[in-house]
Scaffold this active site. Structure first.
Site, short mmCIF file in Angstrom:
data_model
loop_
_atom_site.label_atom_id
_atom_site.label_comp_id
_atom_site.label_asym_id
_atom_site.label_seq_id
_atom_site.Cartn_x
_atom_site.Cartn_y
_atom_site.Cartn_z
N GLU A 9 0.81 -1.22 0.00
CA GLU A 9 0.00 0.00 0.00
C GLU A 9 0.85 1.27 0.00
O GLU A 9 0.44 2.28 -0.53
CB GLU A 9 -0.93 0.00 1.22
CG GLU A 9 -2.00 1.07 1.14
CD GLU A 9 -3.21 0.78 2.03
OE1 GLU A 9 -3.81 1.74 2.51
OE2 GLU A 9 -3.55 -0.40 2.24
N ASP A 105 -2.81 -3.06 3.13
CA ASP A 105 -3.28 -3.23 4.50
C ASP A 105 -4.38 -4.28 4.56
O ASP A 105 -5.27 -4.32 3.71
CB ASP A 105 -3.83 -1.90 5.05
CG ASP A 105 -2.70 -0.95 5.45
OD1 ASP A 105 -1.53 -1.36 5.37
OD2 ASP A 105 -3.00 0.19 5.83
N TYR A 309 -0.52 -3.89 13.93
CA TYR A 309 -1.40 -3.13 13.03
C TYR A 309 -2.35 -2.21 13.81
O TYR A 309 -3.08 -2.66 14.70
CB TYR A 309 -2.19 -4.11 12.18
CG TYR A 309 -3.04 -3.48 11.10
CD1 TYR A 309 -2.44 -2.94 9.97
CD2 TYR A 309 -4.42 -3.45 11.21
CE1 TYR A 309 -3.22 -2.36 8.98
CE2 TYR A 309 -5.21 -2.89 10.21
CZ TYR A 309 -4.59 -2.34 9.10
OH TYR A 309 -5.36 -1.77 8.12
#
Length: 728
Positions: A9, A105, A309
Site C-alpha cells: 500500500e 493493509d 497493526y
C-alpha cells in the site's frame, strides 16, 4: 521461470517486504529480485469518477440535474499519483509476471486499494493475499508461508466497493442538493452528519439544562467523615428545609455502628487496546487528536515496527499469538518496563478470556508490541508517549487482578442512617504497572467517596463532632472532547430505538471505522461545522443549521447501522451486493427530494461587512484549524484569506498562545489577555533570548519545528536567522 509481483500500500511497507524477499535491485517505483518484484500504491491510485465524467452538465451544480445516478460506476486514475499507477500497470502487464500477491493493509479499505488497481489495469492472472498484523521480518516471512487465495477475499472486496459507491451516491447527491438549495458550502454524509447531530444534540441539552440545588449531609467523627442517606440509599435532598431539619436532629448526637461489612474484591486488568481506545487515552492524557494518534501509530507500526497493526477494532488476541507473548515481553524488557517484564517472564504467563478470545477478533487482533526489540532513544517524544501507553497496557493485561478489601460502615442515630466507605489494597496486581494509579481508578459522581478508615467494631459508639449540610448543584452533561466523541461514535446505540440495529452497530464498528473516525472528526473541523475551545468541542452556527436542513434519515446513526449490517453480510457472502446498491440508488432519490421539498432557510450569522475582492459579495469570518480567516459567502466564488493565525508563540504575560494578525512589516502578535507586540519587536526579543541559549537547544528546537506543521513561522524564521548568524 516467471516472477511474482507483490503490491504493497505504501513505499515504506514495500521496502520492508523487499528486504525480507531478497529484492535489492532498485527500480523506478519498484524493487526487483530473482523471484519477486515489489511495487506499491501511494494509498489509493484509483478512485470512483467524479460526476462530470458521466455527463458534462454535472460540471455545474444545478438542483434540477439531481439525483446523479450513473448506470455503472466508473473508475479513474487519481491525477496526483498517476505516475505511480503507470508503473504498477506496466508491471502487471509484464509477460514474465505469473502471479500477484496483494500485500496492501489487511482490511476492507486495503482490499479496495488493490482491487481497484487490478480492475483498472485489467489484470487477469492468479492472485494471492498476504494477511499480517505486524511488519516485523518474522511476521512477513510467516505471512508469505501462509498466503491465501485471492478469491477468499472477493466478498470483502464486494463489501468495500458497496461502501464506496453508496457513499458516492448518497454523499455527493445530498451535498449538491443542500449546496444548491441554500447557496452555501454545505455537505452531508451518512457518517459525518449523525456525528455532527450528536454534538448539536449535546449542545442543545446543555443550553436547555436548568441546574437544581440539592444538599448532602456530612458528619465528622474521629478520623473520618460519615454521609447521611435515606432508606433508599439516596444522599441528595432537594429541599433545603428538610436538610436543615436533619442537621439539627443530628448535631451533638452519638451514633452506634450497627453494621461493618468487609468484602474481598478483585478488579481484573483492563482490556488491550484497539485503535479507538488508544485514541481516547492519548487525547485524555496528551491532548492528541484522533488523527495525530493514528499518524504516530502508523510510524510505530511501519517505520519502527515495534507495534502491531493500528487500524483494528479488536481488544483481544487469538490463541495462536499466545506462544509469542514471551518474545514480545523480552522486546520491551528495557528502561521503565524492565522490572515488571522480567517478573512476568520468570513465572508462567497466565492468560484469561479477557485477553485471548478468537471469537472477539475480526480482521486484526488488539494493538500489542511486536517481537522487534525497541530502542526508546530512536523514538520522538510523541512516539514515545504512544508506545508507553501500549507497552504499559500490554504489561497490565498479562498481570494478575488488583485485589483489595472494601469496608462499608453503617451508623445509626436518632432514627437516621450514616455511611462511610473505605478501601485497603491487598495486592496491586496490574496497577503496579502504573506510577499514577489514580488514572485507572474507577470514578463516579457519588459524593460517598473512598477514604482511609481506622479499626472499628460493631456496637462502637461514634461522637458526631460536627454536622453540616453541603449545597451543590446538578450538572449539565459535559460537552464532547475528541476522547468522548470517539466513544460516542463507537457506541452510538443509545441514539437508536430499533434493538436489532443497535446490535448491528455494537457488532460492527459503530459510526465509521477505527481507521476513518479521525478523518471524519477532522472534516467536521475543516468544514467549520465544529470548533475546539480548549479540549471541548462546540458546534458552530453553520453546524447547528445543517442538522436542521439535512434530511432526517441522515441525522440518525440508524442509516449507518443498516448499511453496516448489510456490508457485514456481504463480506460474509450472506447478502447480495447488487440488491444493496439498487436500494441505495432509490434512497438517494428520496433524500434529494426531501431537500428540494424543504421550507427551511439558511442564514449566515458570521457575515462581515467586508466585500469579496473577486465577486463583491460579503465575506464570512470563520475559525479555521490554523486561525481565523475570511471566506466568500458565494460558494461558487471560493475566495478565502487568512486574517489571524494561531501560533506557538506564548504571551510573555499570561503564557497563552498568541495570534499573528496583519501583513508584511505591520504584522502584530495579540493575546486574549490584551498583550500586543509587533512582529519586529518579537523577532528582536527572540534573537536576544537565543543569544543566551546554547546552539544545541536551538538546533533541537529547529528539528522539532521541521517535523511539526509550521504554524509558527515567525518564531521559526527568527531561530533560523539566529542560527545563520552563529554559523557565519
Amino acid at each position: 521461470m516467471g516472477k511474482i509481483l507483490v503490491l504493497a500500500e505504501k513505499p515504506s511497507v514495500g521496502r520492508d517486504l523487499a528486504k525480507v524477499l531478497n529484492c535489492n535491485q532498485n527500480g523506478n517505483g519498484y524493487i526487483a529480485g530473482q523471484k519477486y518484484i515489489v511495487t506499491w500504491a501511494l494509498g489509493h491510485l484509483v478512485t470512483l469518477a467524479d460526476p462530470e465524467a458521466y455527463n458534462n452538465k454535472y460540471k455545474n451544480w444545478n438542483l434540477e440535474d439531481l439525483p446523479m445516478l450513473p448506470d455503472k460506476m466508473e473508475l479513474v486514475v487519481i491525477k496526483q499519483t498517476s505516475k505511480q499507477y503507470g508503473i504498477v500497470r506496466s508491471l502487471l502487464k509484464q509477460q514474465d509476471i505469473d502471479e500477484l500477491v496483494i500485500a496492501t493493509d489487511a482490511g476492507r479499505e486495503g482490499e479496495l486499494v488493490a482491487r481497484w488497481i487490478i480492475e483498472k489495469a485489467g489484470f487477469k492472472k492468479p492472485i494471492k493475499r498476504l494477511w499480517v498484523s505486524s511488519q516485523t521480518d518474522k511476521a512477513i516471512r510467516d505471512g508469505f508461508n501462509q498466503l491465501r487465495p485471492g478469491k477468499d477475499f472477493d466478498n470483502l472486496y464486494k463489501a468495500a466497493q458497496c461502501r464506496a459507491e453508496a457513499d458516492w451516491l448518497i454523499g455527493l447527491n445530498v451535498t449538491r442538493a443542500l449546496t444548491c438549495k441554500y447557496n452555501a458550502q454545505l455537505s452531508a454524509g451518512r457518517v459525518q452528519t449523525p456525528t455532527l447531530a450528536m454534538i448539536v444534540q449535546r449542545e442543545n441539552e446543555i443550553k436547555s439544562f436548568v441546574p437544581r440545588d440539592y444538599w448532602t449531609i456530612e458528619a465528622k467523627v474521629n478520623g473520618f467523615t460519615l454521609l447521611w442517606k435515606d432508606k433508599n440509599g439516596n444522599a441528595r435532598l432537594f429541599d433545603k428545609a428538610e436538610a436543615e431539619a436533619i442537621v439539627s436532629k443530628l448535631i451533638g448526637q452519638t451514633g452506634e455502628i450497627v453494621d461493618i461489612k468487609k468484602e474481598a474484591k478483585n478488579e481484573p486488568h483492563p482490556l488491550a487496546y484497539d485503535l479507538t481506545e488508544l485514541q481516547r487515552d492519548a487525547n485524555k492524557r496528551y491532548g492528541y487528536s484522533a488523527k495525530q494518534t493514528l499518524s504516530i501509530m502508523q510510524s510505530l507500526y511501519e517505520r519502527h515496527k515495534v507495534l502491531t497493526y493500528p487500524r483494528t477494532d479488536s481488544r483481544h488476541i487469538t490463541a495462536d499469538i499466545v506462544p509469542t507473548l514471551p518474545d514480545r515481553l523480552k522486546s520491551i524488557a528495557i528502561g521503565p518496563y524492565a522490572a515488571i517484564a522480567h517478573n512476568l517472564l520468570r513465572n508462567k504467563i497466565n492468560t484469561t478470556s479477557r485477553l485471548v478470545d478468537n471469537s472477539k477478533v475480526s480482521d486484526h487482533h488488539a494493538i500489542i508490541p511486536t517481537e522487534q526489540p525497541v530502542m526508546l532513544s530512536a523514538l520522538s517524544t510523541e512516539e514515545r508517549n504512544i508506545f508507553d501507553l501500549v507497552a504499559k497496557r500490554f504489561l497490565a493485561v498479562l498481570s494478575p487482578a488488583y485485589q483489595y478489601e472494601q469496608t462499608t460502615v453503617r451508623v445509626e442515630t436518632s432514627g437516621e442512617q450514616l455511611f462511610a466507605r473505605g478501601k485497603v489494597t491487598k495486592s496491586l496486581g496490574w496497577k503496579a504497572v502504573y506510577d499514577d494509579r489514580n488514572t485507572y481508578e474507577s470514578h463516579n459522581d457519588d459524593e460517598d467517596g473512598e477514604q482511609p478508615l481506622p479499626s472499628m467494631h460493631k456496637s462502637d459508639k461514634l461522637k458526631l463532632l460536627s454536622v453540616k449540610s453541603v449545597n451543590r448543584k446538578t450538572k449539565p452533561p459535559a460537552r464532547y472532547t475528541e476522547a468522548t466523541l470517539l466513544s460516542a461514535m463507537e457506541h452510538p446505540g443509545k441514539f437508536i430505538e430499533d434493538e436489532s440495529l443497535r446490535e448491528a452497530l455494537d457488532r460492527t464498528s459503530g459510526l465509521g471505522t477505527p481507521a476513518t473516525r479521525a478523518d471524519i472528526i477532522e472534516k467536521l473541523f475543516n468544514t467549520f461545522y465544529i470548533e475546539r475551545k480548549g479540549k471541548e468541542i462546540y458546534p458552530t452556527a453553520k453546524g447547528i443549521q445543517l442538522i436542521d436542513l439535512a434530511p432526517s434519515e441522515l441525522r440518525s446513526a440508524e442509516l449507518t447501522a443498516k448499511w453496516e449490517q448489510k456490508l457485514y453480510d456481504i463480506s460474509k457472502g450472506k447478502a447480495d451486493a447488487s440488491i444493496f446498491i439498487n436500494n441505495i440508488r432509490t434512497h438517494a432519490k428520496k433524500l434529494v427530494s426531501a431537500v428540494v421539498a424543504s421550507t427551511e432557510a439558511y442564514r449566515h450569522d458570521n457575515m462581515t461587512r467586508t466585500r469579496c475582492p473577486q465577486c463583491g459579495k460579503f465575506l464570512l469570518e470563520v475559525n479555521g484549524k490554523k486561525g481565523r480567516m475570511l471566506i466568500c459567502s458565494d460558494r461558487e466564488c471560493g475566495y478565502r484569506k487568512g486574517i489571524a493565525s494561531l501560533t506557538n508563540a506564548r504571551c510573555p504575560e499570561c503564557r497563552k498562545r498568541m495570534e499573528l494578525k496583519g501583513e508584511g512589516e505591520g504584522r502584530l502578535f495579540t493575546c486574549s489577555c490584551g498583550f500586543r507586540e509587533k512582529l519586529s519587536s518579537f523577532n528582536k526579543r527572540m534573537e536576544e533570548k537565543m543569544e543566551s541559549s546554547d546552539k544545541r537547544t536551538v538546533q533541537k528546537y529547529l528539528q522539532k519545528q521541521k517535523k511539526e506543521e509550521p504554524i509558527n513561522t515567525a518564531l521559526a524564521d527568527a531561530l533560523a536567522k539566529w542560527k545563520e548568524l552563529q554559523e557565519k
